[in-house]
Write an enzyme that holds these catalytic residues in place. Structure first.
Site, PDB file in Angstrom:
ATOM      1  N   ALA A 196      -3.363  -7.095  -0.858  1.00  0.00           N
ATOM      2  CA  ALA A 196      -3.601  -7.120   0.592  1.00  0.00           C
ATOM      3  C   ALA A 196      -4.631  -8.213   0.888  1.00  0.00           C
ATOM      4  CB  ALA A 196      -4.114  -5.766   1.049  1.00  0.00           C
ATOM      5  N   GLN A 236      -7.693  -8.279   2.050  1.00  0.00           N
ATOM      6  CA  GLN A 236      -9.023  -8.030   1.468  1.00  0.00           C
ATOM      7  C   GLN A 236      -8.892  -7.391   0.088  1.00  0.00           C
ATOM      8  OE1 GLN A 236     -12.131  -8.809   2.121  1.00  0.00           O
ATOM      9  NE2 GLN A 236     -11.697  -9.900   4.029  1.00  0.00           N
ATOM     10  N   SER A 237      -8.032  -7.940  -0.745  1.00  0.00           N
ATOM     11  CA  SER A 237      -7.798  -7.362  -2.068  1.00  0.00           C
ATOM     12  C   SER A 237      -8.975  -7.611  -3.018  1.00  0.00           C
ATOM     13  CB  SER A 237      -6.537  -7.986  -2.664  1.00  0.00           C
ATOM     14  OG  SER A 237      -6.426  -7.667  -4.037  1.00  0.00           O
ATOM     15  N   ASN A 238      -9.528  -6.529  -3.545  1.00  0.00           N
ATOM     16  CA  ASN A 238     -10.569  -6.660  -4.574  1.00  0.00           C
ATOM     17  C   ASN A 238      -9.950  -7.118  -5.891  1.00  0.00           C
ATOM     18  OD1 ASN A 238     -12.749  -5.422  -2.957  1.00  0.00           O
ATOM     19  ND2 ASN A 238     -11.430  -3.627  -3.083  1.00  0.00           N
ATOM     20  N   ALA A 286      -7.421  -9.191  -6.187  1.00  0.00           N
ATOM     21  CA  ALA A 286      -7.234 -10.643  -6.110  1.00  0.00           C
ATOM     22  C   ALA A 286      -8.552 -11.351  -6.421  1.00  0.00           C
ATOM     23  CB  ALA A 286      -6.727 -11.032  -4.724  1.00  0.00           C
TER      24      ALA A 286
END
Ligand SMILES: *Cc1c(COP(=O)(O)O)cnc(C)c1O
Length: 338
Positions: free
Chosen positions: A74, A76-78, A80
């Site tokens: 997503a 705000q992917s942590n 990523a």
């Protein structure tokens, strides 16, 4: 549980601390003893649960001779962010596909928090609409990169496959060692569950070690049934990958509760806001709006409703994510300067 048999690179600060939360326990009436396993302190680019998975995923990528990493998440992917950091540390090129699951056009959401760090670590980011087939999108990008002479390695969303789940089998071993060393009898572990790798690895490890510790997943996206099935399926595949008998894990050992998702993935709820604020003010611990805030909202509600036996030692696994707070600055109704 001989995890050294699998390729692995060292990325995380381990073991992460296991700490009591006396002020939060008191604020909830001292019915139970709350503890926290600080996987927000795994160290890599502010840490989080994906770093444990990436130790094994990147280990495999290097073994296969990859020079480029592709992953998705997503906005705000942590996951990523931790993947871009791991790639930077290992000198690998990294491409991140970000799925717009919330539709938010807020500048902080789209550019700050994790998105800022993805780019700071030198990854390319590109956006895809919500409900895109992200696996197909990653395959398409991999084909392009291969045609250009690269050796891409695809990491699935959340790093959740049997290789990544090994990171949480390892966490189960670590947690049990910590409990045994300090003679702490852990009665329950609670954490936020999403792409399922954390819970699958943790449940598998704790079951295979005959710990007797039940794990309670608080869902952040899928309904209960779907979440439990995803976790169980991945736990079985991970057991198989490790050479364990699939029967090592029973379907009943996988428990998820999706009552705290609210309107949807990544969308704020009142109970999440209360949980984030309470932890910041009682324990000086930073949760996040998407995962650990909702996970803790579930734990707080369950304690208030006497779900757990009195005096139980409950460990909340803090999976990280506080960087996403900077993607949601408006949510917390803060008073500003007085
Ligand atoms: C990814 C993530 C989770 C969920 O872990 P899964 O392995 O995807 O289930 C929980 N908390 C945070 C902060 C995360 O980034």
């Amino acid at each position: 549980m001989h995890l050294s048999r699998f390729p692995r690179v060292s990325l995380a600060h381990l073991p992460t601390p296991l700490e009591p939360m006396p002020r939060l326990s008191a604020a909830l009436g001292d019915k139970v003893n709350l503890w926290i396993k600080r996987d927000d302190c795994t160290g890599l680019s502010t840490g989080g649960n994906k770093t444990r998975k990436l130790e094994f995923l990147m280990g495999e990528a290097l073994q296969l001779g990859a020079d480029t990493i592709i992953t998705q998440g997503a906005t705000q992917s942590n996951h990523a962010r931790q993947t871009t950091a791991a790639a930077a540390k290992l000198g690998l090129e990294c491409h991140v596909l970000l799925e717009d699951r919330t539709g938010s056009e807020d500048t902080a959401y789209v550019y700050n928090g994790n998105v800022l760090l993805d780019q700071l670590h030198g990854s390319t980011i590109s956006k895809r609409p919500g409900d895109t087939d992200m696996n197909a999108a990653m395959e398409a990008l991999a084909a392009q990169l291969r045609a250009a002479g690269k050796k891409p390695y695809i990491i699935p969303g959340g790093g959740s496959n049997p290789v990544g789940a090994l990171g949480y089998v390892n966490c189960a071993v670590e947690l049990l060692t910590q409990a045994n060393d300090r003679q702490l009898k852990i009665d329950h572990v609670v954490h936020a569950t999403g792409s399922a790798g954390t819970q699958a690895g943790l449940v598998l490890g704790l079951e295979a070690l005959n710990s007797g510790i039940p794990v309670y997943g608080v869902g952040v996206r899928a309904p209960k049934q779907k979440q439990e099935e995803a976790v169980f399926a991945l736990a079985e595949r991970t057991a198989d990958y490790m050479g364990l008998k699939p029967s090592v894990i029973a379907r009943e050992a996988v428990v998820a509760n999706s009552d705290y998702v609210g309107p949807g993935y990544g969308l704020p709820t009142e109970s999440m806001k209360e949980a984030v604020t309470m932890l910041a003010r009682h324990e000086a611990i930073l949760l996040d709006p998407v995962y650990s805030g909702k996970g803790m909202a579930g734990l707080i509600d369950l304690v208030r409703n006497d779900h757990f036996e009195r005096g139980a030692n409950i460990v909340f696994l803090h999976t990280g994510g506080s960087v996403a707070l900077f993607g949601y600055p408006e949510v917390f109704d803060l008073p500003g300067y007085i």
